[in-house]
Design an enzyme around this catalytic site. Sequence first.
Site, PDB file in Angstrom:
ATOM      1  N   TYR A 111       9.274  -6.782  -1.611  1.00  0.00           N
ATOM      2  CA  TYR A 111       8.690  -5.616  -2.392  1.00  0.00           C
ATOM      3  C   TYR A 111       8.182  -4.578  -1.402  1.00  0.00           C
ATOM      4  O   TYR A 111       8.914  -4.505  -0.385  1.00  0.00           O
ATOM      5  CB  TYR A 111       7.321  -6.034  -3.343  1.00  0.00           C
ATOM      6  CG  TYR A 111       7.511  -4.966  -4.192  1.00  0.00           C
ATOM      7  CD1 TYR A 111       8.482  -4.688  -5.228  1.00  0.00           C
ATOM      8  CD2 TYR A 111       6.239  -4.152  -4.618  1.00  0.00           C
ATOM      9  CE1 TYR A 111       8.348  -3.911  -6.217  1.00  0.00           C
ATOM     10  CE2 TYR A 111       6.180  -3.085  -5.440  1.00  0.00           C
ATOM     11  CZ  TYR A 111       7.294  -2.989  -6.408  1.00  0.00           C
ATOM     12  OH  TYR A 111       7.367  -2.082  -7.390  1.00  0.00           O
ATOM     13  N   ARG A 164      11.327   8.039  -9.850  1.00  0.00           N
ATOM     14  CA  ARG A 164      10.281   8.161  -9.082  1.00  0.00           C
ATOM     15  C   ARG A 164      10.178   6.816  -8.205  1.00  0.00           C
ATOM     16  O   ARG A 164       9.021   6.282  -8.581  1.00  0.00           O
ATOM     17  CB  ARG A 164       9.029   8.453  -9.778  1.00  0.00           C
ATOM     18  CG  ARG A 164       8.047   9.355  -8.707  1.00  0.00           C
ATOM     19  CD  ARG A 164       6.663   8.800  -9.164  1.00  0.00           C
ATOM     20  NE  ARG A 164       6.492   7.360  -8.859  1.00  0.00           N
ATOM     21  CZ  ARG A 164       5.510   6.821  -8.801  1.00  0.00           C
ATOM     22  NH1 ARG A 164       4.231   7.374  -9.028  1.00  0.00           N
ATOM     23  NH2 ARG A 164       5.459   5.532  -8.714  1.00  0.00           N
ATOM     24  N   LYS A 182       9.532  -6.636  -8.506  1.00  0.00           N
ATOM     25  CA  LYS A 182       8.439  -6.688  -9.282  1.00  0.00           C
ATOM     26  C   LYS A 182       8.529  -7.904  -9.838  1.00  0.00           C
ATOM     27  O   LYS A 182       7.424  -8.644  -9.971  1.00  0.00           O
ATOM     28  CB  LYS A 182       8.081  -5.274 -10.167  1.00  0.00           C
ATOM     29  CG  LYS A 182       6.990  -5.217 -10.315  1.00  0.00           C
ATOM     30  CD  LYS A 182       6.302  -3.969  -9.927  1.00  0.00           C
ATOM     31  CE  LYS A 182       4.747  -4.013  -9.877  1.00  0.00           C
ATOM     32  NZ  LYS A 182       4.337  -2.603  -9.610  1.00  0.00           N
ATOM     33  N   GLU A 253       7.761   1.068 -15.399  1.00  0.00           N
ATOM     34  CA  GLU A 253       7.818   1.128 -13.841  1.00  0.00           C
ATOM     35  C   GLU A 253       8.622   2.272 -13.014  1.00  0.00           C
ATOM     36  O   GLU A 253       9.605   2.472 -13.385  1.00  0.00           O
ATOM     37  CB  GLU A 253       8.335  -0.210 -13.292  1.00  0.00           C
ATOM     38  CG  GLU A 253       8.317  -0.356 -11.494  1.00  0.00           C
ATOM     39  CD  GLU A 253       6.797  -0.846 -11.445  1.00  0.00           C
ATOM     40  OE1 GLU A 253       6.212  -1.447 -12.145  1.00  0.00           O
ATOM     41  OE2 GLU A 253       6.497  -0.416 -10.277  1.00  0.00           O
ATOM     42  N   ASP A 254       7.600   2.950 -12.323  1.00  0.00           N
ATOM     43  CA  ASP A 254       8.201   4.246 -11.627  1.00  0.00           C
ATOM     44  C   ASP A 254       9.103   5.239 -12.226  1.00  0.00           C
ATOM     45  O   ASP A 254      10.245   5.479 -11.970  1.00  0.00           O
ATOM     46  CB  ASP A 254       9.147   3.565 -10.395  1.00  0.00           C
ATOM     47  CG  ASP A 254       8.031   2.955  -9.118  1.00  0.00           C
ATOM     48  OD1 ASP A 254       6.975   3.193  -9.260  1.00  0.00           O
ATOM     49  OD2 ASP A 254       8.806   2.389  -8.202  1.00  0.00           O
ATOM     50  N   ASP A 276       2.311  -0.064 -14.847  1.00  0.00           N
ATOM     51  CA  ASP A 276       1.582  -0.484 -13.725  1.00  0.00           C
ATOM     52  C   ASP A 276       1.322   0.545 -12.837  1.00  0.00           C
ATOM     53  O   ASP A 276       0.126   0.387 -12.202  1.00  0.00           O
ATOM     54  CB  ASP A 276       2.461  -1.577 -12.847  1.00  0.00           C
ATOM     55  CG  ASP A 276       1.651  -2.051 -11.971  1.00  0.00           C
ATOM     56  OD1 ASP A 276       0.567  -2.608 -12.143  1.00  0.00           O
ATOM     57  OD2 ASP A 276       1.993  -2.011 -10.877  1.00  0.00           O
ATOM     58  N   ASP A 277       2.021   1.582 -12.795  1.00  0.00           N
ATOM     59  CA  ASP A 277       1.687   2.577 -11.769  1.00  0.00           C
ATOM     60  C   ASP A 277       0.395   3.371 -12.625  1.00  0.00           C
ATOM     61  O   ASP A 277      -0.425   3.813 -11.531  1.00  0.00           O
ATOM     62  CB  ASP A 277       2.608   3.990 -11.747  1.00  0.00           C
ATOM     63  CG  ASP A 277       4.035   3.205 -11.283  1.00  0.00           C
ATOM     64  OD1 ASP A 277       4.270   2.448 -10.491  1.00  0.00           O
ATOM     65  OD2 ASP A 277       4.949   3.167 -12.176  1.00  0.00           O
ATOM     66  N   ASN A 418       0.293   5.583  -0.110  1.00  0.00           N
ATOM     67  CA  ASN A 418       1.200   4.666   0.704  1.00  0.00           C
ATOM     68  C   ASN A 418       2.399   5.588   1.134  1.00  0.00           C
ATOM     69  O   ASN A 418       2.631   6.609   0.459  1.00  0.00           O
ATOM     70  CB  ASN A 418       1.790   3.742  -0.643  1.00  0.00           C
ATOM     71  CG  ASN A 418       0.673   2.951  -0.924  1.00  0.00           C
ATOM     72  OD1 ASN A 418      -0.205   2.122  -0.066  1.00  0.00           O
ATOM     73  ND2 ASN A 418       0.462   2.598  -2.212  1.00  0.00           N
TER      74      ASN A 418
HETATM   75  P1  NAD Z   1       1.584  11.912  -8.001  1.00  0.00           P
HETATM   76  O1  NAD Z   1       2.902  12.532  -7.405  1.00  0.00           O
HETATM   77  O2  NAD Z   1       1.894  11.385  -9.366  1.00  0.00           O
HETATM   78  O3  NAD Z   1       0.376  12.497  -7.702  1.00  0.00           O
HETATM   79  C1  NAD Z   1       0.209  13.026  -6.440  1.00  0.00           C
HETATM   80  C2  NAD Z   1      -0.985  13.923  -6.577  1.00  0.00           C
HETATM   81  O4  NAD Z   1      -1.607  14.530  -5.424  1.00  0.00           O
HETATM   82  C3  NAD Z   1      -0.895  15.245  -7.500  1.00  0.00           C
HETATM   83  O5  NAD Z   1      -1.657  15.521  -8.492  1.00  0.00           O
HETATM   84  C4  NAD Z   1      -0.538  16.324  -6.500  1.00  0.00           C
HETATM   85  O6  NAD Z   1      -1.005  17.704  -6.999  1.00  0.00           O
HETATM   86  C5  NAD Z   1      -1.768  16.017  -5.593  1.00  0.00           C
HETATM   87  N1  NAD Z   1      -1.682  16.563  -4.143  1.00  0.00           N
HETATM   88  C6  NAD Z   1      -0.459  16.715  -3.553  1.00  0.00           C
HETATM   89  N2  NAD Z   1      -0.895  17.470  -2.488  1.00  0.00           N
HETATM   90  C7  NAD Z   1      -2.170  17.574  -2.366  1.00  0.00           C
HETATM   91  C8  NAD Z   1      -2.986  18.018  -1.274  1.00  0.00           C
HETATM   92  N3  NAD Z   1      -2.652  18.713  -0.391  1.00  0.00           N
HETATM   93  N4  NAD Z   1      -4.144  18.221  -1.736  1.00  0.00           N
HETATM   94  C9  NAD Z   1      -4.839  17.601  -2.844  1.00  0.00           C
HETATM   95  N5  NAD Z   1      -3.810  16.890  -3.741  1.00  0.00           N
HETATM   96  C10 NAD Z   1      -2.725  16.973  -3.299  1.00  0.00           C
HETATM   97  O7  NAD Z   1       1.686  10.270  -7.223  1.00  0.00           O
HETATM   98  P2  NAD Z   1       0.930   9.204  -7.738  1.00  0.00           P
HETATM   99  O8  NAD Z   1       1.715   8.075  -8.448  1.00  0.00           O
HETATM  100  O9  NAD Z   1      -0.526   9.333  -8.368  1.00  0.00           O
HETATM  101  O10 NAD Z   1       0.684   8.500  -6.308  1.00  0.00           O
HETATM  102  C11 NAD Z   1      -0.197   8.902  -5.312  1.00  0.00           C
HETATM  103  C12 NAD Z   1      -0.498   8.053  -4.050  1.00  0.00           C
HETATM  104  O11 NAD Z   1      -0.964   7.108  -4.634  1.00  0.00           O
HETATM  105  C13 NAD Z   1       0.822   7.661  -3.491  1.00  0.00           C
HETATM  106  O12 NAD Z   1       0.911   7.795  -2.226  1.00  0.00           O
HETATM  107  C14 NAD Z   1       0.913   6.367  -3.917  1.00  0.00           C
HETATM  108  O13 NAD Z   1       1.435   5.310  -3.023  1.00  0.00           O
HETATM  109  C15 NAD Z   1      -0.514   5.814  -4.029  1.00  0.00           C
HETATM  110  N6  NAD Z   1      -0.640   4.414  -5.136  1.00  0.00           N
HETATM  111  C16 NAD Z   1      -1.456   3.760  -4.452  1.00  0.00           C
HETATM  112  C17 NAD Z   1      -1.526   2.507  -5.501  1.00  0.00           C
HETATM  113  C18 NAD Z   1      -2.446   1.513  -4.807  1.00  0.00           C
HETATM  114  O14 NAD Z   1      -3.128   1.582  -3.903  1.00  0.00           O
HETATM  115  N7  NAD Z   1      -2.267   0.214  -5.422  1.00  0.00           N
HETATM  116  C19 NAD Z   1      -0.821   2.671  -6.468  1.00  0.00           C
HETATM  117  C20 NAD Z   1      -0.076   3.440  -7.245  1.00  0.00           C
HETATM  118  C21 NAD Z   1      -0.013   4.486  -6.070  1.00  0.00           C
END
Ligand code: NAD
Length: 565
Positions: A111, A164, A182, A253-254, A276-277, A418
């Site tokens: 993964y 995505r 997954k 997913e994604d 899951d996201d 991440n």
């Molecule tokens: P996404 O693209 O849906 O959301 C990103 C958000 O960040 C958007 O709202 C964007 O406007 C905002 N953003 C971008 N640049 C910014 C800045 N400079 N200042 C403030 N906000 C800003 O992505 P997502 O699916 O929500 O994922 C976001 C992050 O969370 C990823 O890095 C992902 O790896 C991480 N994530 C972690 C877990 C976990 O820890 N289990 C699970 C899912 C996602």
Amino acid sequence: MGIVKKRRYQMESIDEPLEVIVRGTDVLNEPLLNKGTAFTEEERDALGLRGLVPPKVVDIEEQVVRVLENYRRKTDPLEKFIFLTSLHDRNETLYYKVLTENLMEMTPIVYTPVVGAACQQFGHIYRKNRGMYISLNDKGRIREMFDNWNQDEIDIIVISDGSRILGLGDLGANGMGIPIGKLALYVAGGGVYPCKTLPVLLDTGTNNQELLDDPLYLGLHQKRGDDVEYYEMVDEFVKAVQDRWPKALIQWEDFTNDHAFPILNKYRDEVLCFNDDIQGTGAVALSGLLGGMRMKGEKLADQRIIFYGAGSAAVGIADMIVAGIVEESGMSEEDARKLFWLLDSQGLVVHDGPRPLQDHKVPYARHEELIPDLLDVIKQVKPTILVGVSGQGQTFTEDVVKEMLNYSDQPIIFALSNPTTKSECTAEQAYRWTDGKAIFASGSPFDPVRMGGKIYVPGQGNNMFIFPGVGLGAALCQASKVTDAMFYTAAKTLAEMVTEEELSLRTVYPDLRKIRKISATIAVGICEMAFASGLAGIEEPEDIREFVESKMFHPEYPRYVAATE
Ligand code: NAD
């Protein structure tokens, strides 16, 4: 007695011998049946294998030694991925034995992060089919195509449209690596039977020009089309699943946000499914916060929470925390939402901002002035919890982290983006800048930090803590839907499994090595909830834990006999 008829494999138990109708090389070429050198003398006679495998009858432990020797000889992570994939395609039981026993070492390969590199290279490293591809060319024929899959019982389907993939963007049909990976974690971490899993890739084109220009790309060589046709395909897929495998759980997913939320909202109350996201991430983060509350002896309803990032992860987590607060304190949803301040790339998410609000942000938008800068928002809001889900590395600066100390003696700082380079701050920074007072967790793993003679163990909010148990439980009791209350139960169960010793090291998650016990316990909670709320599709067993554990897959070889018919 288990039966293999017309190449369908119903392996509910390894205590009973399994009747096998296929013979010879057909057995060796079927990864769900193959034991390789471990076929016994009796099985070699019964299944026509004599002479087709070397003479020594080997047990699975010796096979594991041989696999690990070869695996560890490889230094390139992508080569390790390819090696494990070919084992998966050759002998599933052995693959899952190796994966289950070496989960910490191999999860980053099967993964994230290595699966990301594998998806980018998918068309170049492709060897053998796994799962089903549904493309725009198949419109109107999806149900018919499902008859080509030779299993009648499917518990979990993971589907992606490749739009995505992790943080890598649109990878089109190359995204198939994600449902496959997954589901491997569902089997290894959750004990779902491999033959009851189905990875699906919905190919509606890709906007990734590099892939469109790549002659070895295996998906449709066309740009993504309009939303009308897209949603028609999704709907046809859902209806076909309900007809062919009415008990199957669908995990989305994604998908990009513009599709992820509408799809989830359309089907969540009618179909057994979750995203899951959005929901898995929400539950795992909520669990970390509940662990933090245990550490501090406080309640979620008394917190003020800032999210840096307002995408699917942020809204998924915020919704889940709201569900947690409502459940825990009886506060209304509307009041619970007032405890949140979200920032996107423009700054504080407000109603009268410069751009129209995306639908998913509306419930959290504030009737306040737009403040562009995080530090200024912190000074205004005085939060006790700061969650980073922005995908923007090193944005929790020393000033930001230190400012949090003005509003809590143990501020909760979760940097969930991440991979590691995108983490809003590192574990060491969070501990050093707060003199060890921060309660820190991250999305990507960080090593323990030694400071002032103490060891701090940062928790990793890995979705793998939650989704295998939720999927296993919902599938086993044949729930009609997966509710947010079920995810809240999963989060609470996980938080309660953190030991006092782990809490004393300031970690808010249990040891991932206990994943099968964690998944079983979460599955028990999901089943209990489904039975209590009338959502279960089977009669309640006397002992739910025993029921769940007895239905979990263990990677051990069954004993085969030749079919008599
Ligand atoms: P996404 O693209 O849906 O959301 C990103 C958000 O960040 C958007 O709202 C964007 O406007 C905002 N953003 C971008 N640049 C910014 C800045 N400079 N200042 C403030 N906000 C800003 O992505 P997502 O699916 O929500 O994922 C976001 C992050 O969370 C990823 O890095 C992902 O790896 C991480 N994530 C972690 C877990 C976990 O820890 N289990 C699970 C899912 C996602």
